[in-house]
Structure formats: structure tokens, C-alpha cells
Enzyme design. Structure first.
Site, short mmCIF file in Angstrom:
data_model
loop_
_atom_site.label_atom_id
_atom_site.label_comp_id
_atom_site.label_asym_id
_atom_site.label_seq_id
_atom_site.Cartn_x
_atom_site.Cartn_y
_atom_site.Cartn_z
N PRO A 2 24.86 37.07 75.91
CG PRO A 2 24.25 35.79 77.76
CD PRO A 2 23.76 36.25 76.41
CD GLU A 3 29.45 40.22 73.02
OE1 GLU A 3 30.68 40.40 72.83
OE2 GLU A 3 28.59 41.07 72.75
CG HIS A 93 10.45 34.63 81.76
ND1 HIS A 93 9.68 34.57 80.62
CD2 HIS A 93 10.22 35.86 82.32
CE1 HIS A 93 9.03 35.72 80.47
NE2 HIS A 93 9.34 36.52 81.48
NE ARG A 112 13.26 37.45 72.04
CZ ARG A 112 13.94 38.26 71.21
NH1 ARG A 112 14.68 39.24 71.72
NH2 ARG A 112 13.86 38.12 69.92
NE ARG A 154 35.98 35.77 56.42
CZ ARG A 154 35.67 35.42 57.66
NH1 ARG A 154 36.53 34.71 58.39
NH2 ARG A 154 34.52 35.79 58.20
#
Length: 293
Positions: A2-3, A93, A112, A154
Site C-alpha cells: 500500500p502506497e 491471517h 506476509r 543525487r
């Protein structure tokens, strides 16, 4: 993983559910969720806390309590939160359950098991986050000039720089690819090589990609779901991510795939030219240079 759009969608759905509610009972079934602390001790500390607000910083969910304490939740790759007023179905889960004082439950599941819950005392949140995440890309104070400052010096590929949470908070593999396509910038371009115009395009592309994701309630590719179990729909609107071989929506060129910073990366080779191509296009020809002398 998830972002920002997915976490913001979860926050927006949970805020009205949690605000003003008290944690009546807390069960933490997986010690990895709160390590190195003992699950029973963390659960006991959370019980009785009343929620003042639910916020977000980058990919972190922030549950603020009236006591001044904070529960910081990071969903990582497969974490999700479900709210229900009925009986919880069996779920191998499920890692934790919070019973609210109105009888409803908020369950945390994580296939996970990479997600984390961290209980912070008053005054600990800001130093913790400031050392880990950069600016909020949707904040009104975030400008193209500020982005240029974050990228100055950078040498890493621009995609790798944007994936670094210390550059911008909340960006991940999906929305970086989408933002770079919108900005017409190749993912392997050196971050420091972007000129002022490219920075403006990238700033606009980042915001547009994230806003599109939020408007469509995030991307459901595998495990991500809203607190009511519904799916997001941004996956149907991707311009490049996961679309290898399909025609670019802008020019028709087949979408290409490479790897940047160990991550699968999708882009249009025509719309997003390499550094050499984009540099040569800006460089005046020899005859033009001589005529201007």
C-alpha cells in the site's frame, strides 16, 4: 505494498469509525506485529485509550489518542484493516483485533506478517517520523523548487530517489512509475540531472498520479482492500505500471519494462526518452552554436 493513496483511503474510511471511540478490548495474536515488545503488554496499554483523530504521514497510519499517545501502524506489503459490526469470520491471517466501545471490531490481517504496530508516548511521534520520511507530496508547501532541493546532488536514478521515503513520503513502485510517465521522464535519468522545466513536470506528475489514486480509492492488485472489504479501482487506470507490451495511451509505443533499484519498472521509451536522447534534444547543433558566437 500500500502506497500513499491506499493508506489515505484507509485513513479516510477509518476516521469516522474510530474518532471518539474507546478501545475496549485489544487482542494481539502475532508477536511479530509489536516486537520487541510483548503482545499482552501492548494490548493492555491500548485498552481504555480513546481515539481523538486518525491521520496519515507517508505510508504510516497515525491513531491519536486523547491521552496524547499515538498508535503508529505501517501496513507494509500485505497488511489491511477491516471494520465490522458483526461476527468476525475465521481468518488464519488475522493478527490483531480491537473491540470498540460500541461493540464493533477493527481487525488487522497480514498475510506476509511484515506490518507493524508501535505505541508511542506523547512527544515521540514527530522525532520518529522526521528521521524516516520526507515531505508530503500533496502538502500545499511542497513545490517544484522544494523537490529540486530534495534531488540536488543525487546521482541515483530518479526512480530510486523517489522510492527513498526520505525524499518524498508515501511514494512507491506504482505511483513513481505513473508519475514519471506523466512527467515524460525516463526512470533511469540521474536525479540531479533534471532541469527546472522537468522538475515542474515531475512535481505536477507526482501530484496528479497520487490524486488519481486517491480518487479511485487505491489500487487493488492482490491483498489491499478498504476497511469494509471493498476494492480500489486505480488498477484499471494505470498508464504504464504492469502494462508491459501494451500500447502507450499517449503515443501507441509498446510499454517497456526494466529494473531500477531492484524493482520492476514500466515506461514508454518514446514518451520517456533516455538521458542521452533528452540531453541531445536540448543541445543546440554545432552550426547553431557557431552562428551564435
Amino acid at each position: 505494498m500500500p502506497e500513499l493513496p491506499e493508506v489515505e483511503t484507509v485513513r479516510a474510511r477509518l476516521a469516522p469509525v474510530l474518532a471518539g471511540r474507546r478501545f475496549e478490548r485489544v487482542e494481539i495474536h502475532d508477536p511479530r506485529l509489536v516486537r520487541p515488545y510483548e503482545p499482552a503488554e501492548v494490548a493492555a496499554e491500548l485498552e481504555g485509550e480513546r481515539v481523538a483523530a486518525v491521520e496519515r504521514r507517508g505510508k504510516y497510519l497515525i491513531v491519536r489518542f486523547e491521552s496524547g499517545r499515538v498508535l503508529l501502524i505501517h501496513l507494509r506489503m500485505t497488511g489491511s484493516l477491516r471494520h465490522t459490526s458483526g461476527d468476525l469470520a475465521e481468518d488464519t491471517h488475522r493478527r490483531a483485533v480491537v473491540r470498540l466501545d460500541n461493540g464493533s471490531d477493527v481487525a488487522y490481517r497480514d498475510v506476509r506478517r511484515f506490518g507493524t504496530w508501535l505505541l508511542l508516548e506523547p512527544g515521540e511521534l514527530e522525532p520518529y517520523l522526521d528521521s524516516r520520511v520526507g515531505e508530503e507530496p500533496l502538502d500545499a508547501l511542497f513545490t517544484a523548487a522544494r523537490l529540486g532541493e530534495r534531488l540536488s546532488g543525487r546521482r541515483a536514478p530518479i526512480k530510486a530517489a523517489l522510492l527513498d521515503q526520505r525524499t518524498l513520503a508515501g511514494m512507491g513502485n506504482i505511483y513513481v512509475d505513473e508519475a514519471l510517465w506523466r512527467a515524460r521522464i525516463h526512470p533511469l535519468r540521474a536525479a540531479e540531472s533534471l532541469d527546472r522545466n522537468e522538475l515542474r513536470r515531475l512535481h505536477k506528475g507526482v501530484r496528479a498520479a497520487l490524486e488519481a489514486g486517491i480518487a479511485r480509492q487505491g489500487s487493488t492488485l492482490r491483498d489491499y482492500a478498504l476497511p469494509d472489504g471493498a476494492s480500489g479501482s486505480m488498477q484499471h487506470e494505470f498508464k504504464v505500471y504492469g502494462r508491459g507490451g501494451e500500447p502507450c495511451d499517449r503515443c501507441g509505443t509498446p510499454i517497456a519494462k526494466t529494473r531500477v533499484a531492484g524493482r520492476g519498472t514500466w515506461f514508454c521509451s518514446t514518451c520517456q526518452p533516455s538521458q542521452a536522447a533528452s540531453s541531445s534534444s536540448r543541445r543546440p547543433s554545432r552550426s547553431r552554436r557557431q552562428s551564435s558566437v
